[in-house]
Design an enzyme around this catalytic site. Structure first.
Site, PDB file in Angstrom:
ATOM      1  N   ASP A 293     -24.681 -14.234  92.678  1.00 45.23           N
ATOM      2  CA  ASP A 293     -23.742 -13.912  91.599  1.00 45.23           C
ATOM      3  C   ASP A 293     -23.103 -12.542  91.840  1.00 45.23           C
ATOM      4  O   ASP A 293     -23.785 -11.541  92.036  1.00 45.23           O
ATOM      5  CB  ASP A 293     -24.532 -13.933  90.284  1.00 45.23           C
ATOM      6  CG  ASP A 293     -23.701 -13.558  89.069  1.00 45.23           C
ATOM      7  OD1 ASP A 293     -22.469 -13.558  89.173  1.00 45.23           O
ATOM      8  OD2 ASP A 293     -24.310 -13.288  88.022  1.00 45.23           O
TER       9      ASP A 293
ATOM     10  N   GLY B   6       0.106 -23.651  76.401  1.00 43.39           N
ATOM     11  CA  GLY B   6      -0.303 -24.911  75.799  1.00 43.39           C
ATOM     12  C   GLY B   6      -1.518 -25.559  76.415  1.00 43.39           C
ATOM     13  O   GLY B   6      -2.035 -26.547  75.884  1.00 43.39           O
TER      14      GLY B   6
ATOM     15  N   SER C  47     -24.635  -7.455  79.300  1.00 46.52           N
ATOM     16  CA  SER C  47     -24.225  -8.520  80.205  1.00 46.52           C
ATOM     17  C   SER C  47     -25.409  -9.381  80.611  1.00 46.52           C
ATOM     18  O   SER C  47     -26.566  -8.934  80.605  1.00 46.52           O
ATOM     19  CB  SER C  47     -23.572  -7.913  81.452  1.00 46.52           C
ATOM     20  OG  SER C  47     -23.256  -8.910  82.397  1.00 46.52           O
TER      21      SER C  47
ATOM     22  N   HIS D 278     -20.189 -23.592  83.647  1.00 44.45           N
ATOM     23  CA  HIS D 278     -21.060 -24.340  84.559  1.00 44.45           C
ATOM     24  C   HIS D 278     -21.237 -25.801  84.152  1.00 44.45           C
ATOM     25  O   HIS D 278     -21.661 -26.609  84.979  1.00 44.45           O
ATOM     26  CB  HIS D 278     -22.433 -23.660  84.650  1.00 44.45           C
ATOM     27  CG  HIS D 278     -22.389 -22.331  85.328  1.00 44.45           C
ATOM     28  ND1 HIS D 278     -22.778 -22.133  86.635  1.00 44.45           N
ATOM     29  CD2 HIS D 278     -21.972 -21.121  84.890  1.00 44.45           C
ATOM     30  CE1 HIS D 278     -22.609 -20.854  86.964  1.00 44.45           C
ATOM     31  NE2 HIS D 278     -22.120 -20.226  85.915  1.00 44.45           N
TER      32      HIS D 278
ATOM     33  N   HIS E  86     -25.405 -10.586  83.683  1.00 43.61           N
ATOM     34  CA  HIS E  86     -25.247 -10.598  85.135  1.00 43.61           C
ATOM     35  C   HIS E  86     -25.809  -9.322  85.755  1.00 43.61           C
ATOM     36  O   HIS E  86     -25.746  -8.245  85.162  1.00 43.61           O
ATOM     37  CB  HIS E  86     -23.776 -10.750  85.505  1.00 43.61           C
ATOM     38  CG  HIS E  86     -23.131 -11.977  84.945  1.00 43.61           C
ATOM     39  ND1 HIS E  86     -23.118 -13.175  85.609  1.00 43.61           N
ATOM     40  CD2 HIS E  86     -22.495 -12.190  83.752  1.00 43.61           C
ATOM     41  CE1 HIS E  86     -22.481 -14.069  84.869  1.00 43.61           C
ATOM     42  NE2 HIS E  86     -22.099 -13.501  83.736  1.00 43.61           N
TER      43      HIS E  86
END
Length: 608
Positions: A247, A101, A419, A131, A421
């Protein structure tokens, strides 16, 4: 705030500045005083007296992690030096399967609230939800200025408006610009990512320079914005970097992340293949470059483009208004106009690439979308990787679409997603350019952080100079040491509807219990004077057994509850807490013996 009608509620400003040159190589300042020598007599010489050397020690810088470590999303990092604090990013995370929920998860802002007078501002690296998604909830408690690039601020402004937060200071900073916040000077450095206007930061402080990459990759042929500013990272490395935070999302993936141009080529191939079908493409609403590729391909193949999903429509409106999305005339149509065009002339861009239950694609798959019905003749492309933990929900949506006769293409079949990244070789390049004294891997689960640490070790860093953090941990850095300090308040706060933080572990435990074993409600009316049963007990079952097929069991439960109530009345026990607990315990034992199940038992007693 001024009520002048000519002024907007949002305060926005363009920010420029110069970096204060904190030279990390200068460790000592010498003060000298020379005494004039007396006139020479009898060939005697006296040397000038020198004062003792005075050493000026740099203050330490402390870093606290309130999100983004050992998890995907919810990125939030604090930097402290002297008496000043700055915040980098403020994101949210999607709930996992155990958070029944719950709509989304945000960081615990207790530590920020405790130190709100010291917070100088929030710097945002880019406008992805992991972010910026927590900003409305933080700004409702602590109102501090926000800094970011033009697209980032535009999307934040739109988000805050949805939450009726219009008295916020938003500042647009040019890519490559600087922000003076207390003793910090924050420099924005252009990086490549899956949304335009993404930046890393160089945080210049009295303690030294800290580099945080934000989410990034190295793309030599990006769709917009130009290549990552590697020369600036290299220059910072030559000047001296105290610590690097990088990262870690793709730290386990070898090689390089593919360029966005590969997706453009794949779309071209798939559009040719689906020339007789309606094309539906699911992607992240924030992936503006991907949507631009879709629009370009639609124009090439003479198709109209419609958007589905509130976040998709909002993002595209902001991107178009700010000039980050180039839309040819007469190519965009409203979703209500789909019926006016042949299916082979339509491209529908929608949310739901992660299989979210309430997303547009999921509602299409389960025939719950009010305006779009899918079936044979629909060619569906899922242009996104499943976020870790979402693989099953995405798979369920794909299965439902296939059952309805749709043809479905996802990233593992064709190059319809790359991606945003960096993979291992790109991370090695950045490490080699920045040459940090200390390294802190960020943005990822433990396996990602550990793999990134191994990568740094392979490049020659010492293990004692690498810090693997966790939510709530604080680390202090100086030229001479890196040490962990006492943890700060931290954790996960659940957002459920309009409620923020009112759902905790106990509520989730009860929801899980209800979902697994169901509920038995026992209702009885008692005499106010002697406690004997006047009516009932009545038994209500929800999610436990089918009543019509379990009448004998329910009658047995009713009789057991009646015996307990009468026994308590005979023994002159009138405390309702004691009576209810006795009913719960005895009925639970009975049900466990008969069914091997443990439903939630809820006695309701009334005095008459």
């Amino acid at each position: 705030m001024s009520t002048d009608k000519n002024k907007k509620s949002f305060k926005r400003a363009n920010v420029k500045g110069k970096v204060n040159n904190f030279d990390s190589n200068k460790k000592k300042t010498y003060k000298k005083s020379n005494n004039n020598t007396q006139s020479k007599k009898s060939n005697s010489k006296k040397q000038s007296a020198k004062k003792p050397v005075e050493i000026i020690k740099k203050p330490p810088v402390r870093i606290a992690f309130l999100g983004g470590l050992n998890e995907i999303g919810k990125n939030l990092t604090l930097f402290e030096c002297n008496d000043d604090i700055i915040i980098l990013d403020c994101g949210m995370a999607f709930p996992d399967g155990d958070m029944l929920g719950v709509d989304l998860v945000i960081p615990d802002f207790t530590y920020i609230e405790q130190n709100k007078d010291r917070v100088k501002g929030i710097v945002i690296t880019h406008a992805h939800e992991d972010h910026i998604g927590g900003l409305p909830y933080l700004l409702s408690k602590v109102n501090v200025p926000i800094y970011g690039t033009r697209l980032t601020v535009g999307l934040i402004e739109n988000k805050l408006r949805e939450h009726s937060l219009d008295r916020v200071n938003l500042h647009v900073v040019e890519n490559g610009g600087h922000i003076k916040l207390g003793c910090f000077d924050v420099e924005l450095i252009h990086v490549n990512h899956s949304i335009p206007d993404s930046v890393g930061v160089a945080i210049h402080s009295p303690a030294g320079t800290l580099v945080h990459t934000g989410d990034f990759k190295i793309d030599c042929t990006p769709m917009s914005g130009g290549m990552i500013n590697l020369s600036r990272f290299a220059q910072l490395g030559d000047e001296g970097v105290l610590a690097l935070m990088a990262d870690s999302t793709n730290a386990a993936r070898p090689g390089y992340t593919a360029t966005e141009q590969t997706v453009a080529d794949s779309f071209d191939t798939l559009f040719r293949r689906a020339r007789h079908s309606r094309i539906i493409i699911a992607t992240f609403a924030s992936n503006i470059s991907r949507v631009q590729q879709i629009i370009n391909c639609a124009k090439k193949f003479d198709r109209k483009v419609a958007f589905s999903g509130r976040s998709m429509v909002n993002y595209m409106n902001v991107a178009k208004e700010l000039g980050y999305l180039e839309v040819p005339d007469n190519i965009i149509i409203d979703i209500d106009a789909l019926k006016d065009y042949p299916m082979e002339k339509i491209v529908l861009v929608t949310t739901g690439s992660q299989g979210e239950p309430m997303s547009a694609l999921s509602r299409m798959a389960y025939s719950d979308h009010r305006k779009v019905s899918v079936g044979a003749g629909d060619f569906i492309i899922i242009s996104a990787n499943p976020i870790p933990g979402n693989e099953r929900t995405v798979g369920n949506v794909v299965d439902e679409l296939l059952k309805r006769g749709c043809e479905v293409v996802h990233e593992s079949m064709y190059e319809v997603h790359v991606s945003g990244h960096a993979c291992q070789e790109e991370l090695k390049i950045l490490h080699s350019l920045v040459k940090p004294k200390y390294f802190i891997p960020v943005h990822g689960e433990q396996k990602h952080l550990r793999k990134h640490m191994d990568l740094a070790l392979s490049l020659g860093m010492k293990k004692q100079d690498i810090f693997i953090g966790d939510i709530g941990k604080m680390v202090e850095l100086t030229d001479d040491s890196m040490k962990e300090l006492a943890p700060v308040p931290s954790g996960k706060v659940f957002v459920d509807g309009l409620g923020v933080g009112d759902v905790g572990s106990i509520v989730l435990r009860d929801r899980k219990h209800l979902g697994q074993d169901g509920l038995i409600i026992i209702v009885a009316s008692l005499d106010v004077y002697d406690g004997h049963v006047i009516s009932g007990p009545d038994i209500v079952s929800r999610g436990f057994v089918y009543v019509r097929e379990s009448e004998d069991l329910l009658e047995e439960i009713k009789q057991r509850a009646l015996d307990i109530l009468e026994d308590c009345a005979e023994r002159n026990i009138h405390e309702w807490g004691v009576i209810k607990n006795k009913i719960k315990d005895d009925v639970a034992k009975l049900i466990l013996q008969r069914t091997r199940r443990s439903p939630m038992i809820l006695p309701i007693l009334m005095e008459v």
